[in-house]
Structures are given as structure tokens and as C-alpha cells.
Design a protein around this motif. Structure first.
Motif, short mmCIF file in Angstrom:
data_model
loop_
_atom_site.label_atom_id
_atom_site.label_comp_id
_atom_site.label_asym_id
_atom_site.label_seq_id
_atom_site.Cartn_x
_atom_site.Cartn_y
_atom_site.Cartn_z
N PRO A 271 23.47 27.75 21.53
CA PRO A 271 24.65 28.34 20.88
C PRO A 271 25.81 27.37 20.66
CG PRO A 271 23.83 29.75 22.63
CD PRO A 271 23.10 28.46 22.76
N VAL A 272 26.12 26.55 21.64
CA VAL A 272 27.28 25.67 21.52
C VAL A 272 27.07 24.64 20.42
CG1 VAL A 272 28.74 24.00 22.72
CG2 VAL A 272 27.89 26.01 23.94
N ILE A 273 25.86 24.09 20.34
CA ILE A 273 25.56 23.14 19.27
C ILE A 273 25.66 23.82 17.91
CG2 ILE A 273 23.77 21.67 18.25
CD1 ILE A 273 22.79 21.07 21.05
N GLY A 274 25.11 25.02 17.80
CA GLY A 274 25.21 25.77 16.55
C GLY A 274 26.65 26.07 16.18
N LEU A 275 27.46 26.39 17.19
CA LEU A 275 28.88 26.68 16.96
C LEU A 275 29.60 25.45 16.41
CD1 LEU A 275 31.24 28.79 17.51
CD2 LEU A 275 31.59 27.52 19.64
N ILE A 276 29.36 24.30 17.01
CA ILE A 276 30.03 23.06 16.60
C ILE A 276 29.59 22.66 15.20
CG2 ILE A 276 30.29 20.60 17.09
CD1 ILE A 276 30.06 21.31 20.07
N VAL A 277 28.28 22.73 14.94
CA VAL A 277 27.77 22.36 13.61
C VAL A 277 28.33 23.29 12.54
CG1 VAL A 277 25.70 22.18 12.17
CG2 VAL A 277 25.67 21.30 14.51
N ALA A 278 28.36 24.59 12.84
CA ALA A 278 28.92 25.55 11.88
C ALA A 278 30.39 25.26 11.61
CB ALA A 278 28.75 26.98 12.42
N GLY A 279 31.14 24.91 12.65
CA GLY A 279 32.55 24.59 12.46
C GLY A 279 32.75 23.34 11.62
N ILE A 280 31.95 22.30 11.88
CA ILE A 280 32.08 21.05 11.13
C ILE A 280 31.74 21.25 9.66
CG2 ILE A 280 31.12 18.73 10.84
CD1 ILE A 280 30.80 18.62 13.89
N LEU A 281 30.62 21.92 9.39
CA LEU A 281 30.22 22.13 8.00
C LEU A 281 31.19 23.06 7.26
CD1 LEU A 281 26.32 22.38 8.28
CD2 LEU A 281 27.74 20.41 7.67
N SER A 282 31.73 24.04 7.96
CA SER A 282 32.75 24.89 7.34
C SER A 282 34.01 24.09 7.02
CB SER A 282 33.09 26.06 8.26
OG SER A 282 31.97 26.89 8.48
N GLY A 283 34.34 23.15 7.92
CA GLY A 283 35.48 22.28 7.66
C GLY A 283 35.26 21.41 6.43
N VAL A 284 34.02 20.93 6.26
CA VAL A 284 33.69 20.14 5.07
C VAL A 284 33.86 20.99 3.81
CG1 VAL A 284 31.83 18.93 3.84
CG2 VAL A 284 32.14 18.58 6.30
N LEU A 285 33.38 22.24 3.88
CA LEU A 285 33.56 23.15 2.74
C LEU A 285 35.04 23.39 2.47
CD1 LEU A 285 32.35 25.09 0.63
CD2 LEU A 285 32.35 26.86 2.40
N GLY A 286 35.82 23.55 3.54
CA GLY A 286 37.26 23.74 3.37
C GLY A 286 37.92 22.53 2.75
N LEU A 287 37.49 21.34 3.15
CA LEU A 287 38.05 20.12 2.58
C LEU A 287 37.73 20.01 1.10
CD1 LEU A 287 39.45 17.36 2.96
CD2 LEU A 287 37.20 16.42 3.59
N LEU A 288 36.49 20.34 0.72
CA LEU A 288 36.07 20.22 -0.68
C LEU A 288 36.79 21.23 -1.58
CD1 LEU A 288 32.21 19.70 -0.23
CD2 LEU A 288 33.95 17.96 -0.75
N THR A 289 37.10 22.39 -1.02
CA THR A 289 37.75 23.43 -1.83
C THR A 289 39.27 23.41 -1.70
OG1 THR A 289 37.46 25.04 -0.03
CG2 THR A 289 35.74 24.94 -1.72
#
Length: 346
Positions: free
Chosen positions: A106-124
């Protein structure tokens, strides 16, 4: 001492005094308040006092993290967003797909989801830098609607309208296994909420957060004193996307299911309503609002299952007509040192 040195000392003193006062002000603003301690102690006590309400408490914790992330851009940067659910839903799908195909920690999934969401936020984020508030509102809404349609059309990856299921998670950190009653899930979500709130609190009550307030108050004046408004807004939007994605990941991990509902428009509307109830600009409004909104919604859905949305709308109208300031006058009855802390926290 020469006349030149004396003049230099006299000239430098006002600057030093101003910096000293600013430092003291920042320390005072960032100090932990009494009501904050009460909130976290109450959240921990709920685990022992309400053992049969773990699922709704988990829902509150997830919604609170989602609302606090939005408050970072709405309450401090003044960016009204109707598409914040795009990051929430994206994080949920990332966590679900990661657990289904790759790793179920779970913790790894949480961190990866946060990082990729941040990338999406940066792009948009660059899309919200143009135009007026109305343009930003429609742009963020469009991003959310496009993400929802993508999740619906890419059935080979997301499961489409049927949703993403069939995955299970390993124990948190290899030690704490998810149980049927949701006790581990609540403590896991509460821990993430606490860490996320403390990080965003540190950002909000730092010079960076003050610059966001300046941009919100008067963008032209902020630019005149060399505040890089575009960079500040992009950074805040990206950080908010990270924690919104983590909130979505928590929902996927605690329910072991992801559907297009995580990208639905009503989630953006709900989180805005949460901030209307709890208030903006001090982060804890997201937590207060999440508690009140979830409890009232749960109660109304039992009392009047068909018309609970009507009463939620009625509450919103009352809030607008009466005003939150009048409803918050209960603070005047607190001891003076507590009320001052509350006002400074705002």
C-alpha cells in the motif's frame, strides 16, 4: 566609529528590525494551535470510542485529505477548481492498477500514485495560468470531464463502466493487515492525513505560503515586489495534485475497487461544498467540513433516502444567506487565549 560607519549602522538597523519582526511573525503563525491538538486527539480517540464506525471515519479521513489539498490552491492561491477530482481519480486508478498488475504494497502504491498525480498536475497547471477566474473554472472542469471520459472509454485498462476490481493489498509496511472491520484502514488513512496536513501546513505558513496570499490578494502588486506568480501557482497546483492523488489512492486501497465514479463531477462539487462549510485559507477547514458534511449526509440518507440532496442544498443556501462568520461566533465564548489562537490560525 566614523561618521560613515554610524550612517551605515543606522541605515541597516531598520532592515534588520523588519527582518526580525517578520521572523517572529512567521514563527507565531506556524506555531501549533490548541484546537489542532484537540482535532488529532479526537481522531485517535474515535478509534477506541467508535469501533463500529470505522468505515465512515475512513471516508471522512479520505475526504478531509482531498479537501485540504484543494484548500492549498483555493484558500491560499485563490484558484477555484472544478476539476480537482481529475487528480483524485487518477491517483485511485494508479493505485488500483499497480496493486492488480505489479506490487500490492500500500505505501509504495500511495507514493507512486501521488508522484504521478503530481506530474499530471504539473502538465495541466499551465492551462490555468491564462484567462480570468471563469476561464480557469471552465478549464479545470474540462480537464476533469476528459479524464472521466478516458477512464470510461479505456475499458481494456480501467475496466470501463464495470470498474477495476479483483486486486488485494498486502499488509501496510508488511506489518498491519487490512481487516474486515476497517480498523487498519482507518489508522492508515489517518496517518496519511496527519502527515499530509503537516506538510501542507508547513508550506502554507512559510514565506512561500505568504507569497501565495499576496498573489491571491493583488497579483499586480505581487508582481511589482518581484513575486514570481506563475511559478508559485504552478508549484502550489502541483503539490495539491500530489495529495489529491494520494487521497484517491487511499480510497482505492481501502475499498479494493475503482470505478469511473472517482472521476465524476459530483466529487469536485462535494469537495467545494466541504470547503464552503469548513472555510478556506487555514487548511483545517477541509477537516472540519469533511466531518460535518459526511455526518450530515449519512444522517440525511437514513432519515430521507430520496431527498437528502435537497437538504444538503438547503444547508448550502442557509450558509450563503446567513454567512459563515455569524455561524462561527461560538468562538467568542472560548477562553481568550484559545480564541486568539483560532483567529491567528485563520
Amino acid at each position: 566609529m566614523s561618521a560613515v560607519q554610524q550612517e551605515t549602522t543606522v541605515t541597516a538597523n531598520p532592515t534588520a528590525d523588519a527582518e526580525s519582526r517578520a521572523t517572529r511573525l512567521m514563527k507565531r503563525r506556524s506555531r501549533v494551535r490548541f484546537y489542532e491538538i484537540v482535532i488529532w486527539l479526537a481522531a485517535i480517540a474515535a478509534y477506541f470510542v467508535l469501533p463500529s464506525k470505522m468505515l465512515i471515519l475512513t471516508e471522512i479521513a479520505i475526504l478531509a485529505l482531498f479537501a485540504v489539498s484543494l484548500d492549498l490552491v483555493l484558500g491560499f492561491a485563490g484558484i477555484v477548481s472544478l476539476g480537482h477530482t481529475a487528480f483524485f481519480g487518477f491517483g485511485a486508478y494508479v493505485a488500483g492498477l499497480l496493486a492488480l498488475h505489479y506490487i500490492a504494497e500500500p505505501v509504495i502504491g500511495l507514493i507512486v500514485a501521488g508522484i504521478l498525480s503530481g506530474v499530471l498536475g504539473l502538465l495541466t497547471s499551465f492551462l490555468i495560468l491564462r484567462g480570468s477566474d471563469l476561464t480557469r473554472l471552465m478549464t479545470t472542469l474540462g480537464i476533469g470531464l476528459m479524464m472521466a471520459e478516458l477512464a470510461n472509454q479505456m475499458a481494456w485498462l480501467t475496466g470501463g463502466a464495470d470498474g477495476l476490481s479483483g486486486f488485494s493489498l498486502n499488509p501496510v509496511l508488511g506489518l498491519f493487515e487490512f481487516d474486515l472491520f476497517g480498523k487498519t484502514g482507518y489508522l492508515y488513512c489517518l496517518a496519511v492525513l496527519f502527515i499530509g496536513t503537516m506538510i501542507m501546513r508547513r508550506i502554507a505558513f512559510s514565506p512561500f505560503g505568504l507569497s501565495l496570499k499576496a498573489i491571491k490578494g493583488n497579483p499586480m502588486r505581487a508582481a511589482m515586489i518581484a513575486v514570481p506568480a506563475r511559478k508559485r501557482i504552478v508549484t502550489a497546483y502541483t503539490v495539491a495534485a500530489v495529495f489529491a492523488g494520494m487521497a484517491g489512492a487511499l480510497l482505492a486501497q481501502t475499498t479494493s475497487f475503482v470505478s469511473p465514479d472517482v472521476l465524476a463531477f459530483h466529487r469536485s462539487a462535494d469537495v467545494l461544498l466541504v470547503l464552503v462549510i469548513g472555510g478556506t485559507g487555514y487548511l483545517y477547514g477541509g477537516i472540519f467540513g469533511a466531518v460535518l458534511f459526511t455526518l450530515v449526509k449519512d444522517w440525511l440518507s437514513v432519515v430521507t433516502p430520496q431527498y437528502w440532496m435537497f437538504y444538503i442544498g438547503l444547508i448550502l443556501v442557509v450558509l450563503v444567506l446567513i454567512g459563515r462568520d455569524r455561524l462561527a461566533r461560538w468562538i467568542e465564548y472560548l477562553p481568550e487565549r484559545f480564541s486568539k489562537s483560532k483567529e491567528e490560525g485563520r
